[in-house]
Design a protein around this motif. Structure first.
Motif, PDB file in Angstrom:
ATOM      1  N   GLY A 142       0.825  -1.194   0.000  1.00 25.90           N
ATOM      2  CA  GLY A 142       0.000   0.000   0.000  1.00 25.90           C
ATOM      3  C   GLY A 142       0.861   1.246   0.000  1.00 25.90           C
ATOM      4  N   THR A 143       0.211   2.393   0.010  1.00 29.94           N
ATOM      5  CA  THR A 143       0.915   3.665   0.034  1.00 29.94           C
ATOM      6  C   THR A 143       1.257   4.029   1.475  1.00 29.94           C
ATOM      7  OG1 THR A 143      -0.291   4.383  -1.927  1.00 29.94           O
ATOM      8  CG2 THR A 143       0.778   6.108  -0.619  1.00 29.94           C
TER       9      THR A 143
ATOM     10  N   VAL B 150       1.599   6.143   4.429  1.00 35.09           N
ATOM     11  CA  VAL B 150       0.979   7.389   4.860  1.00 35.09           C
ATOM     12  C   VAL B 150       1.776   8.006   6.000  1.00 35.09           C
ATOM     13  CG1 VAL B 150      -1.094   8.420   5.887  1.00 35.09           C
ATOM     14  CG2 VAL B 150      -1.307   6.647   4.128  1.00 35.09           C
ATOM     15  N   SER B 151       2.177   7.158   6.965  1.00 35.61           N
ATOM     16  CA  SER B 151       2.944   7.684   8.088  1.00 35.61           C
ATOM     17  C   SER B 151       3.691   6.574   8.813  1.00 35.61           C
ATOM     18  CB  SER B 151       2.045   8.428   9.079  1.00 35.61           C
ATOM     19  OG  SER B 151       1.199   7.520   9.750  1.00 35.61           O
TER      20      SER B 151
ATOM     21  N   THR C 298       1.397   3.246   8.907  1.00 31.82           N
ATOM     22  CA  THR C 298       0.052   3.462   8.370  1.00 31.82           C
ATOM     23  C   THR C 298       0.113   3.389   6.851  1.00 31.82           C
ATOM     24  OG1 THR C 298      -0.486   4.911  10.229  1.00 31.82           O
ATOM     25  CG2 THR C 298      -1.925   5.033   8.299  1.00 31.82           C
ATOM     26  N   LEU C 299      -0.697   2.503   6.300  1.00 30.49           N
ATOM     27  CA  LEU C 299      -0.778   2.337   4.846  1.00 30.49           C
ATOM     28  C   LEU C 299      -2.174   2.701   4.373  1.00 30.49           C
ATOM     29  CD1 LEU C 299       0.827  -1.128   3.971  1.00 30.49           C
ATOM     30  CD2 LEU C 299       1.911   1.112   4.076  1.00 30.49           C
ATOM     31  N   GLU C 300      -2.238   3.201   3.150  1.00 34.76           N
ATOM     32  CA  GLU C 300      -3.519   3.407   2.486  1.00 34.76           C
ATOM     33  C   GLU C 300      -3.636   2.341   1.411  1.00 34.76           C
ATOM     34  OE1 GLU C 300      -5.563   6.564  -0.461  1.00 34.76           O
ATOM     35  OE2 GLU C 300      -4.807   7.373   1.439  1.00 34.76           O
ATOM     36  N   ARG C 301      -4.747   1.619   1.476  1.00 36.36           N
ATOM     37  CA  ARG C 301      -5.021   0.563   0.502  1.00 36.36           C
ATOM     38  C   ARG C 301      -6.479   0.663   0.114  1.00 36.36           C
ATOM     39  NH1 ARG C 301      -4.429  -4.591   3.193  1.00 36.36           N
ATOM     40  NH2 ARG C 301      -4.483  -5.483   1.114  1.00 36.36           N
TER      41      ARG C 301
ATOM     42  N   GLN D 227      -8.687   3.109   2.055  1.00 33.48           N
ATOM     43  CA  GLN D 227      -8.773   2.967   3.507  1.00 33.48           C
ATOM     44  C   GLN D 227      -7.385   2.949   4.118  1.00 33.48           C
ATOM     45  OE1 GLN D 227     -11.173  -0.633   4.159  1.00 33.48           O
ATOM     46  NE2 GLN D 227     -12.650   0.757   5.101  1.00 33.48           N
ATOM     47  N   GLN D 228      -7.266   3.584   5.286  1.00 35.09           N
ATOM     48  CA  GLN D 228      -5.994   3.592   6.002  1.00 35.09           C
ATOM     49  C   GLN D 228      -6.018   2.546   7.108  1.00 35.09           C
ATOM     50  OE1 GLN D 228      -4.742   7.463   7.313  1.00 35.09           O
ATOM     51  NE2 GLN D 228      -4.748   8.302   5.250  1.00 35.09           N
ATOM     52  N   THR D 229      -4.909   1.824   7.219  1.00 33.31           N
ATOM     53  CA  THR D 229      -4.757   0.810   8.258  1.00 33.31           C
ATOM     54  C   THR D 229      -3.431   1.042   8.963  1.00 33.31           C
ATOM     55  OG1 THR D 229      -5.952  -0.768   6.868  1.00 33.31           O
ATOM     56  CG2 THR D 229      -4.731  -1.674   8.733  1.00 33.31           C
ATOM     57  N   ILE D 230      -3.464   0.939  10.290  1.00 31.94           N
ATOM     58  CA  ILE D 230      -2.248   1.077  11.094  1.00 31.94           C
ATOM     59  C   ILE D 230      -1.781  -0.320  11.484  1.00 31.94           C
ATOM     60  CG2 ILE D 230      -1.253   1.973  13.229  1.00 31.94           C
ATOM     61  CD1 ILE D 230      -3.445   4.163  13.145  1.00 31.94           C
TER      62      ILE D 230
END
Length: 154
Positions: free
Chosen positions: A119-120, A122-123, A130-133, A136-139
């Protein structure tokens, strides 16, 4: 000397050697792999790293590691290599440099049925990734993460 002390001291010694070879230090790792200790120095350069640059760093570092301060280190193999395209992100500054890029997160055990996700980025906060897939963001927690690598996009 403990692994963390070895890594810190090697980083201190190798930084100027990297600069002299025209590369930057990406990471230093010391640990057991397949029953043998490995001291791995990973270097980087925006335009790539040549074998000659790795060899230059290795030849300069090797005699320094023969000094008395390293006498109590277990027998090891020294490896100097390029971070490569699918480089492992290990330090906060690695994550900061690749926010917005696609990464692969590998887990020790499956998380939500997957051993790895892409995923991308994010932080990154204190080991939490934290990824965006799919919008949706998932930690992901540090206790679950085995490795985070930059995804190679072809």
């Amino acid at each position: 000397m403990q692994a963390k002390q070895i890594i810190a001291r090697v980083e201190e010694l190798v930084r100027p050697l990297c600069a002299a070879a025209g590369v930057s230090l990406w990471d230093v790792e010391f640990g057991k792999e397949g029953g043998q200790y490995m001291l791995t120095v990973t270097v980087d350069h925006p335009e790539g790293v040549s074998i000659d640059q790795c060899e230059q760093v290795s030849r300069a570092l090797d005699p320094m590691l023969d000094e008395k301060e390293f006498d109590d280190m277990p027998s090891y193999t020294l490896c100097v290599s390029s971070a490569g395209l699918s480089r492992r992100l290990a330090r906060p500054e690695h994550f900061a440099a690749f926010i917005g890029h696609t990464v692969e997160v590998g887990f020790y055990k499956p998380v939500d049925g997957a051993k790895q996700v892409e995923g991308t980025l994010v932080s990154y906060d204190d080991g939490r990734v934290t990824l965006e897939r799919g919008g949706q963001q998932t930690i992901y927690e540090p206790k679950d993460i085995a490795a985070v690598r930059l995804a190679v996009e072809i």
